[in-house]
Write an enzyme that holds these catalytic residues in place. Structure first.
Site, short mmCIF file in Angstrom:
data_model
loop_
_atom_site.label_atom_id
_atom_site.label_comp_id
_atom_site.label_asym_id
_atom_site.label_seq_id
_atom_site.Cartn_x
_atom_site.Cartn_y
_atom_site.Cartn_z
CB CYS A 111 -0.94 0.01 1.20
SG CYS A 111 -2.09 -1.36 1.19
CG HIS A 247 -2.77 3.83 1.83
ND1 HIS A 247 -3.53 3.42 0.76
CD2 HIS A 247 -2.81 2.81 2.73
CE1 HIS A 247 -4.01 2.21 1.00
NE2 HIS A 247 -3.60 1.82 2.19
CG ASN A 277 -7.00 0.02 1.79
OD1 ASN A 277 -6.31 0.22 0.79
ND2 ASN A 277 -6.49 -0.36 2.95
#
Ligand code: UT7
Length: 320
Positions: A111, A247, A277
């Site tokens: 990520c 993020h 996400n």
């Protein structure tokens, strides 16, 4: 490095929290209060590599270029059905970018990957080994989770975000870190059996495992450290930064991070409520959306910051 154009693409199927509660024992109330997510897009009939290529095509158009102008394709991807060839090679094929003078490669820094890849693109551009890089972060995280595990499957969405990068001095500072902690988030794919394999437990498939609370704590701590350090490295003050693009893992993580900075809260951009996400795609998708909405303008200063499996973190200060 300079951002010449951006693009993004998400699957057409939007899944709300109420729709998820038909598959697992969850509720809109739990997901909203714990994560801030209301809906996400999930791949149904789309081909993943076509989604990535579509984001790339939009970025090339936004840059005012044509596919033939691209002389390097770098993709960031954690997982898709093709282990080989690389996603970058597949995108080259779909976009009809002729070889052999357009190298392709994939990266994987989970990520936190967007800024890892951006730093690598900057190095290639700085040293004159590329003129126009197509850089795509594309993820289908919803195919890495066990859809009977409510603690993970409700968190994720699928998406692709792309940038066309050219020469320039707009990458003002960057910081990449890695601390070996392979157990906090991992996903193991099965490999083919061989007659020589011995012992137990080798290659056992495991859908994504996530120590949510640990990741939560580490994300908040690393973001505060990395953002401050990278802004200082760029010779700037935090108040100089127009947009913080982090993020999109969890709205509560974002809230905890921004509460530690004495800055106007609207400088911390977000779309997690609509996208979930989407791993490394979350920052470039948010970037593209805010550029197209006119929120991010030429000359604005941005901080990118990510964190993820490894445990890896990354941050950069970039002028748009
Ligand atoms: O991109 C990086 C990847 N990972 C992340 O960013 C994740 C970071 N961590 C988080 O976002 C949060 O830790 C989570 C959203 C994953 C979890 O939130 P939490 O407040 O830490 O909840 P929890 O895991 O401690 O679970 C609390 C309760 C448990 O029930 P009991 O044991 O208290 O009875 C869970 O079984 O909530 C239950 N639960 C759910 N209930 C309804 C867990 N998942 C769900 C669910 N729906 N989907």
């Amino acid at each position: 490095m300079k951002i010449l154009g951006t693009g993004s693409a998400v699957p057409k199927h939007t899944v709300t929290n109420d729709m998820l509660s038909e598959y697992v024992d969850t509720s809109d109330e739990w997901i909203t209060t714990r994560t801030g997510i209301k809906s996400r897009q999930i791949i149904t009939t789309e081909r993943f590599e076509e989604l990535a290529a579509l984001a790339g095509q939009r970025a090339i158009e936004a840059a005012g270029l044509v596919p033939e102008d691209i002389d390097f394709i770098i993709c960031h991807n954690v997982c898709n059905v093709y282990v080989t060839p690389s996603l970058a090679a597949l995108v080259q094929h779909i976009l009809g970018i002729k070889g052999p003078n357009c190298p392709t490669m994939d990266l994987n820094s989970a990520c936190a990957g967007f800024t890892y890849g951006l730093d690598i693109c900057d190095a290639f551009l700085q040293t004159g080994r590329a003129n126009h890089i197509l850089y795509i972060c594309a993820e289908e995280v919803t195919r890495m989770v066990d859809w009977t595990q409510r603690e993970t499957c409700v968190l994720f969405g699928d998406a692709a975000g792309a940038l066309v990068l050219g020469k320039g001095d707009n990458m003002l500072a960057s910081k990449l870190t890695s601390t070996p902690m392979p157990d906090v988030i991992y996903y193991r794919l099965p490999c083919e059996p061989t007659p020589f394999e011995v012992g137990e437990g080798i290659d056992t498939h495991k859908a994504m495992q996530l120590k949510g609370r640990e990741v939560f704590r580490m994300a908040v701590a690393s973001a505060q450290r990395d953002i401050r350090e990278v802004v200082e490295k760029a010779g700037l003050q935090l108040s100089d930064i127009d947009h913080f693009i982090l993020h999109q893992a969890n709205m509560r993580i974002l809230d905890a991070i921004k509460q530690n900075f004495d800055l106007p809260q609207e400088r911390f951009l977000h779309n997690i409520e609509r996208r979930g996400n989407t791993s490394s795609a979350s920052i470039p998708v948010l970037l593209d959306e805010k550029i197209r909405e006119g929120v991010i303008k030429r000359g604005d200063l941005m901080v990118f910051n990510g964190f993820g499996a490894g445990f890896v973190t990354s941050a950069a200060v970039v002028r748009y």
